[in-house]
Design a protein around this motif. Structure first.
Motif, PDB file in Angstrom:
ATOM      1  N   PRO A 130      31.896  30.876  43.405  1.00 45.07           N
ATOM      2  CA  PRO A 130      32.619  31.770  44.321  1.00 45.07           C
ATOM      3  C   PRO A 130      34.035  32.121  43.848  1.00 45.07           C
ATOM      4  N   ASP A 131      34.608  31.294  42.979  1.00 40.38           N
ATOM      5  CA  ASP A 131      35.963  31.567  42.501  1.00 40.38           C
ATOM      6  C   ASP A 131      35.972  31.511  40.969  1.00 40.38           C
ATOM      7  N   PRO A 132      35.303  32.438  40.320  1.00 44.52           N
ATOM      8  CA  PRO A 132      35.184  32.358  38.855  1.00 44.52           C
ATOM      9  C   PRO A 132      36.508  32.660  38.163  1.00 44.52           C
ATOM     10  N   THR A 133      36.733  31.992  37.044  1.00 41.42           N
ATOM     11  CA  THR A 133      37.916  32.302  36.231  1.00 41.42           C
ATOM     12  C   THR A 133      37.647  33.593  35.467  1.00 41.42           C
ATOM     13  N   GLU A 134      38.718  34.139  34.901  1.00 44.43           N
ATOM     14  CA  GLU A 134      38.535  35.352  34.099  1.00 44.43           C
ATOM     15  C   GLU A 134      37.593  35.060  32.923  1.00 44.43           C
ATOM     16  N   GLU A 135      37.751  33.883  32.325  1.00 40.57           N
ATOM     17  CA  GLU A 135      36.890  33.526  31.189  1.00 40.57           C
ATOM     18  C   GLU A 135      35.428  33.451  31.632  1.00 40.57           C
ATOM     19  N   GLU A 136      35.171  32.877  32.799  1.00 41.30           N
ATOM     20  CA  GLU A 136      33.791  32.787  33.305  1.00 41.30           C
ATOM     21  C   GLU A 136      33.215  34.173  33.598  1.00 41.30           C
ATOM     22  N   ILE A 137      34.053  35.060  34.113  1.00 41.36           N
ATOM     23  CA  ILE A 137      33.581  36.425  34.378  1.00 41.36           C
ATOM     24  C   ILE A 137      33.234  37.114  33.061  1.00 41.36           C
ATOM     25  N   ARG A 138      34.119  36.993  32.087  1.00 41.88           N
ATOM     26  CA  ARG A 138      33.867  37.653  30.796  1.00 41.88           C
ATOM     27  C   ARG A 138      32.624  37.073  30.122  1.00 41.88           C
ATOM     28  N   TRP A 139      32.421  35.773  30.241  1.00 41.30           N
ATOM     29  CA  TRP A 139      31.242  35.140  29.647  1.00 41.30           C
ATOM     30  C   TRP A 139      29.970  35.624  30.349  1.00 41.30           C
ATOM     31  N   ALA A 140      30.022  35.643  31.689  1.00 38.70           N
ATOM     32  CA  ALA A 140      28.832  36.072  32.449  1.00 38.70           C
ATOM     33  C   ALA A 140      28.457  37.509  32.114  1.00 38.70           C
ATOM     34  N   LEU A 141      29.464  38.355  31.888  1.00 36.78           N
ATOM     35  CA  LEU A 141      29.210  39.773  31.627  1.00 36.78           C
ATOM     36  C   LEU A 141      29.047  40.078  30.137  1.00 36.78           C
ATOM     37  N   SER A 142      28.996  39.042  29.310  1.00 36.61           N
ATOM     38  CA  SER A 142      28.962  39.289  27.864  1.00 36.61           C
ATOM     39  C   SER A 142      27.650  39.936  27.409  1.00 36.61           C
ATOM     40  N   GLY A 143      26.623  39.892  28.249  1.00 38.58           N
ATOM     41  CA  GLY A 143      25.364  40.565  27.913  1.00 38.58           C
ATOM     42  C   GLY A 143      25.266  41.967  28.491  1.00 38.58           C
ATOM     43  N   VAL A 155      36.588  43.292  35.098  1.00 40.60           N
ATOM     44  CA  VAL A 155      36.959  41.923  35.467  1.00 40.60           C
ATOM     45  C   VAL A 155      37.700  41.931  36.799  1.00 40.60           C
ATOM     46  N   ARG A 156      38.628  42.861  36.953  1.00 40.04           N
ATOM     47  CA  ARG A 156      39.386  42.940  38.216  1.00 40.04           C
ATOM     48  C   ARG A 156      38.459  43.259  39.396  1.00 40.04           C
ATOM     49  N   SER A 157      37.456  44.073  39.153  1.00 41.24           N
ATOM     50  CA  SER A 157      36.506  44.422  40.218  1.00 41.24           C
ATOM     51  C   SER A 157      35.745  43.185  40.687  1.00 41.24           C
ATOM     52  N   VAL A 158      35.348  42.359  39.731  1.00 45.45           N
ATOM     53  CA  VAL A 158      34.613  41.133  40.080  1.00 45.45           C
ATOM     54  C   VAL A 158      35.543  40.169  40.821  1.00 45.45           C
ATOM     55  N   GLN A 159      36.796  40.074  40.373  1.00 46.17           N
ATOM     56  CA  GLN A 159      37.752  39.206  41.070  1.00 46.17           C
ATOM     57  C   GLN A 159      37.975  39.693  42.505  1.00 46.17           C
ATOM     58  N   TRP A 160      38.042  41.000  42.656  1.00 46.01           N
ATOM     59  CA  TRP A 160      38.242  41.583  44.003  1.00 46.01           C
ATOM     60  C   TRP A 160      37.079  41.191  44.902  1.00 46.01           C
ATOM     61  N   ALA A 161      35.861  41.363  44.394  1.00 45.09           N
ATOM     62  CA  ALA A 161      34.671  41.057  45.190  1.00 45.09           C
ATOM     63  C   ALA A 161      34.589  39.560  45.507  1.00 45.09           C
ATOM     64  N   ALA A 162      34.896  38.734  44.530  1.00 47.81           N
ATOM     65  CA  ALA A 162      34.823  37.277  44.749  1.00 47.81           C
ATOM     66  C   ALA A 162      35.791  36.872  45.847  1.00 47.81           C
ATOM     67  N   ARG A 163      36.986  37.457  45.801  1.00 50.20           N
ATOM     68  CA  ARG A 163      37.983  37.114  46.814  1.00 50.20           C
ATOM     69  C   ARG A 163      37.517  37.573  48.204  1.00 50.20           C
ATOM     70  N   LYS A 164      36.966  38.758  48.274  1.00 47.79           N
ATOM     71  CA  LYS A 164      36.509  39.245  49.582  1.00 47.79           C
ATOM     72  C   LYS A 164      35.362  38.387  50.113  1.00 47.79           C
ATOM     73  N   GLY A 172      45.884  41.341  46.709  1.00 43.82           N
ATOM     74  CA  GLY A 172      46.250  40.622  45.491  1.00 43.82           C
ATOM     75  C   GLY A 172      45.071  40.157  44.682  1.00 43.82           C
ATOM     76  N   ALA A 173      43.878  40.625  45.010  1.00 47.35           N
ATOM     77  CA  ALA A 173      42.676  40.137  44.320  1.00 47.35           C
ATOM     78  C   ALA A 173      42.713  40.417  42.835  1.00 47.35           C
ATOM     79  N   SER A 174      43.407  41.475  42.431  1.00 51.98           N
ATOM     80  CA  SER A 174      43.427  41.800  41.017  1.00 51.98           C
ATOM     81  C   SER A 174      44.604  41.192  40.283  1.00 51.98           C
ATOM     82  N   SER A 175      45.499  40.526  40.991  1.00 54.13           N
ATOM     83  CA  SER A 175      46.734  40.104  40.340  1.00 54.13           C
ATOM     84  C   SER A 175      46.567  38.909  39.432  1.00 54.13           C
ATOM     85  N   SER A 176      45.425  38.176  39.529  1.00 50.59           N
ATOM     86  CA  SER A 176      45.255  36.999  38.697  1.00 50.59           C
ATOM     87  C   SER A 176      44.643  37.317  37.340  1.00 50.59           C
ATOM     88  N   GLY A 177      44.246  38.582  37.105  1.00 51.27           N
ATOM     89  CA  GLY A 177      43.610  38.921  35.851  1.00 51.27           C
ATOM     90  C   GLY A 177      44.600  39.016  34.723  1.00 51.27           C
TER      91      GLY A 177
END
Ligand code: FES
Ligand code: FES
Length: 181
Positions: A130-143, A155-164, A172-177
Protein backbone atom coordinates in the motif's frame (compact mmCIF):
# COMPACT_ATOMS: atom_id res chain seq x y z
CA UNK A 1 -12.14 -27.09 -16.66
CA UNK A 2 -15.22 -26.52 -18.82
CA UNK A 3 -16.20 -29.70 -20.73
CA UNK A 4 -16.56 -29.59 -24.53
CA UNK A 5 -19.74 -30.78 -26.26
CA UNK A 6 -19.57 -33.10 -29.31
CA UNK A 7 -20.37 -30.13 -31.57
CA UNK A 8 -17.53 -28.10 -30.08
CA UNK A 9 -15.14 -31.03 -30.37
CA UNK A 10 -16.08 -31.47 -34.03
CA UNK A 11 -15.56 -27.76 -34.67
CA UNK A 12 -12.17 -27.84 -32.98
CA UNK A 13 -13.28 -25.36 -30.33
CA UNK A 14 -13.22 -25.53 -26.58
CA UNK A 15 -15.69 -23.98 -24.19
CA UNK A 16 -14.36 -21.63 -21.58
CA UNK A 17 -16.02 -19.70 -18.77
CA UNK A 18 -14.06 -16.70 -17.58
CA UNK A 19 -15.16 -14.02 -15.15
CA UNK A 20 -14.15 -10.81 -16.87
CA UNK A 21 -14.50 -7.59 -14.88
CA UNK A 22 -16.93 -9.34 -12.55
CA UNK A 23 -19.13 -10.78 -15.29
CA UNK A 24 -19.13 -14.49 -16.22
CA UNK A 25 -18.46 -14.88 -19.94
CA UNK A 26 -18.90 -18.22 -21.71
CA UNK A 27 -17.43 -18.81 -25.16
CA UNK A 28 -16.39 -21.64 -27.47
CA UNK A 29 -12.98 -20.73 -28.85
CA UNK A 30 -10.07 -22.21 -30.73
CA UNK A 31 -7.47 -23.52 -28.28
CA UNK A 32 -4.77 -21.44 -30.00
CA UNK A 33 -6.61 -18.13 -29.39
CA UNK A 34 -4.49 -15.79 -27.29
CA UNK A 35 -6.08 -14.11 -24.31
CA UNK A 36 -5.51 -10.62 -25.70
CA UNK A 37 -7.42 -11.50 -28.88
CA UNK A 38 -10.17 -13.18 -26.87
CA UNK A 39 -10.58 -9.97 -24.87
CA UNK A 40 -10.35 -7.59 -27.82
CA UNK A 41 -12.10 -9.51 -30.57
CA UNK A 42 -14.41 -12.01 -28.90
CA UNK A 43 -15.50 -9.79 -26.02
CA UNK A 44 -14.91 -6.37 -27.64
CA UNK A 45 -12.77 -5.10 -24.75
CA UNK A 46 -10.28 -3.08 -26.78
CA UNK A 47 -8.74 -1.26 -23.84
CA UNK A 48 -6.14 -4.04 -23.69
CA UNK A 49 -3.55 -3.12 -26.31
CA UNK A 50 -1.16 -5.13 -28.46
CA UNK A 51 2.28 -3.61 -28.82
CA UNK A 52 5.13 -6.04 -29.35
CA UNK A 53 3.30 -9.40 -29.30
CA UNK A 54 6.43 -10.89 -27.71
CA UNK A 55 6.04 -10.34 -23.92
CA UNK A 56 8.30 -7.30 -23.99
CA UNK A 57 6.26 -4.09 -23.80
CA UNK A 58 3.48 -4.76 -21.28
CA UNK A 59 0.76 -2.98 -23.29
CA UNK A 60 -1.36 -6.14 -23.12
CA UNK A 61 -1.13 -6.53 -19.34
CA UNK A 62 -4.28 -7.70 -17.56
CA UNK A 63 -4.86 -9.16 -14.10
CA UNK A 64 -5.45 -12.90 -13.81
CA UNK A 65 -6.84 -13.60 -10.35
CA UNK A 66 -5.18 -10.34 -9.30
CA UNK A 67 -1.75 -11.05 -10.78
CA UNK A 68 -0.47 -9.06 -13.79
CA UNK A 69 0.14 -11.20 -16.87
CA UNK A 70 0.99 -10.37 -20.45
CA UNK A 71 -2.05 -11.52 -22.37
CA UNK A 72 -0.25 -11.59 -25.74
CA UNK A 73 1.53 -14.78 -24.78
CA UNK A 74 -1.17 -16.51 -22.74
CA UNK A 75 -3.82 -18.74 -24.25
CA UNK A 76 -7.40 -17.82 -23.49
CA UNK A 77 -8.15 -21.44 -22.55
CA UNK A 78 -5.61 -21.07 -19.73
CA UNK A 79 -7.92 -18.49 -18.17
CA UNK A 80 -10.84 -20.94 -18.03
CA UNK A 81 -12.42 -20.82 -14.58
CA UNK A 82 -10.44 -17.77 -13.49
CA UNK A 83 -11.00 -14.05 -13.07
CA UNK A 84 -9.61 -11.50 -15.50
CA UNK A 85 -9.55 -7.77 -14.92
CA UNK A 86 -8.97 -5.39 -17.82
CA UNK A 87 -8.74 -1.62 -17.80
CA UNK A 88 -12.48 -1.47 -18.47
CA UNK A 89 -13.02 -3.11 -15.08
CA UNK A 90 -11.27 -0.41 -13.07
CA UNK A 91 -14.00 2.19 -13.25
CA UNK A 92 -16.96 1.69 -10.89
CA UNK A 93 -20.04 3.27 -12.43
CA UNK A 94 -19.15 6.92 -12.93
CA UNK A 95 -16.34 6.75 -10.37
CA UNK A 96 -12.82 6.42 -11.72
CA UNK A 97 -10.46 4.09 -9.89
CA UNK A 98 -7.82 6.02 -7.89
CA UNK A 99 -5.13 4.82 -10.30
CA UNK A 100 -7.08 6.38 -13.17
CA UNK A 101 -7.45 9.59 -11.18
CA UNK A 102 -3.75 9.50 -10.37
CA UNK A 103 -2.74 9.26 -14.03
CA UNK A 104 -5.02 12.18 -14.78
CA UNK A 105 -3.89 14.32 -11.85
CA UNK A 106 -0.16 13.71 -12.37
CA UNK A 107 -0.19 13.71 -16.19
CA UNK A 108 1.04 10.11 -16.30
CA UNK A 109 0.23 9.62 -19.98
CA UNK A 110 0.73 11.18 -23.35
CA UNK A 111 -0.44 8.95 -26.21
CA UNK A 112 -1.98 6.51 -23.71
CA UNK A 113 -0.97 3.34 -25.51
CA UNK A 114 0.94 1.92 -22.55
CA UNK A 115 -1.48 3.28 -19.94
CA UNK A 116 -3.93 0.37 -19.44
CA UNK A 117 -1.07 -2.03 -18.77
CA UNK A 118 0.71 0.48 -16.54
CA UNK A 119 -2.43 1.00 -14.46
CA UNK A 120 -3.18 -2.69 -13.99
CA UNK A 121 0.40 -3.44 -12.97
CA UNK A 122 0.23 -0.53 -10.53
CA UNK A 123 -3.08 -1.74 -9.06
CA UNK A 124 -1.51 -5.13 -8.32
CA UNK A 125 1.54 -3.46 -6.75
CA UNK A 126 -0.54 -1.21 -4.50
CA UNK A 127 -2.64 -4.22 -3.51
CA UNK A 128 0.52 -5.92 -2.24
CA UNK A 129 2.34 -2.83 -1.01
CA UNK A 130 0.00 0.00 0.00
CA UNK A 131 2.94 2.38 0.47
CA UNK A 132 5.46 1.44 -2.22
CA UNK A 133 8.79 3.23 -2.48
CA UNK A 134 9.79 4.87 -5.73
CA UNK A 135 12.25 2.02 -6.30
CA UNK A 136 9.48 -0.57 -5.79
CA UNK A 137 7.22 1.27 -8.23
CA UNK A 138 9.96 1.46 -10.86
CA UNK A 139 10.77 -2.23 -10.37
CA UNK A 140 7.11 -3.28 -10.60
CA UNK A 141 6.68 -1.26 -13.81
CA UNK A 142 9.95 -2.42 -15.36
CA UNK A 143 8.05 -4.82 -17.64
CA UNK A 144 5.84 -2.02 -18.96
CA UNK A 145 7.46 0.23 -21.54
CA UNK A 146 6.44 3.79 -22.32
CA UNK A 147 7.76 5.57 -25.40
CA UNK A 148 6.38 8.99 -24.45
CA UNK A 149 6.55 10.12 -20.85
CA UNK A 150 10.02 9.50 -19.41
CA UNK A 151 8.32 7.60 -16.54
CA UNK A 152 8.61 10.31 -13.87
CA UNK A 153 4.95 11.27 -14.04
CA UNK A 154 3.93 7.62 -14.15
CA UNK A 155 5.72 7.08 -10.84
CA UNK A 156 3.99 10.16 -9.42
CA UNK A 157 0.63 8.84 -10.65
CA UNK A 158 1.14 5.57 -8.79
CA UNK A 159 2.21 7.45 -5.65
CA UNK A 160 -0.92 9.60 -5.92
CA UNK A 161 -3.15 6.54 -6.20
CA UNK A 162 -1.41 4.70 -3.36
CA UNK A 163 -1.86 7.67 -1.08
CA UNK A 164 -5.54 8.01 -1.95
CA UNK A 165 -6.17 4.31 -1.42
CA UNK A 166 -4.29 4.39 1.92
CA UNK A 167 -5.98 7.31 3.55
CA UNK A 168 -8.12 9.09 1.00
CA UNK A 169 -5.76 12.05 1.11
CA UNK A 170 -4.07 13.12 -2.11
CA UNK A 171 -2.43 16.34 -0.91
CA UNK A 172 1.31 16.17 -1.54
CA UNK A 173 1.06 12.69 -3.01
CA UNK A 174 3.59 13.53 -5.68
CA UNK A 175 6.06 15.35 -3.48
CA UNK A 176 7.95 12.24 -2.36
CA UNK A 177 9.06 11.28 -5.87
CA UNK A 178 12.67 11.74 -7.08
CA UNK A 179 13.66 13.48 -10.25
CA UNK A 180 15.29 10.61 -12.14
CA UNK A 181 13.53 9.69 -15.40
FE1 FES B 1 2.17 -8.20 -24.90
FE2 FES B 1 3.87 -6.32 -25.73
S1 FES B 1 1.93 -6.85 -26.59
S2 FES B 1 4.01 -7.58 -23.96
FE1 FES C 1 2.63 6.87 -25.01
FE2 FES C 1 3.24 5.55 -22.75
S1 FES C 1 2.03 7.37 -22.98
S2 FES C 1 3.62 4.94 -24.79
Amino acid sequence: MTQATDVERAAGTRPIAVTVNGERRESAIEPRLLLVHYLRETLGLTGTHVGCDTTSCGACTVLLDGTPIKSCTFFAVQADGQEVTTVEGLVQGAQLHPIQEGFSEEHGLQCGFCTPGMMLTAVALIGEKPDPTEEEIRWALSGNLCRCTGYQNIVRSVQWAARKLRDGDTAGASSSGGEAA
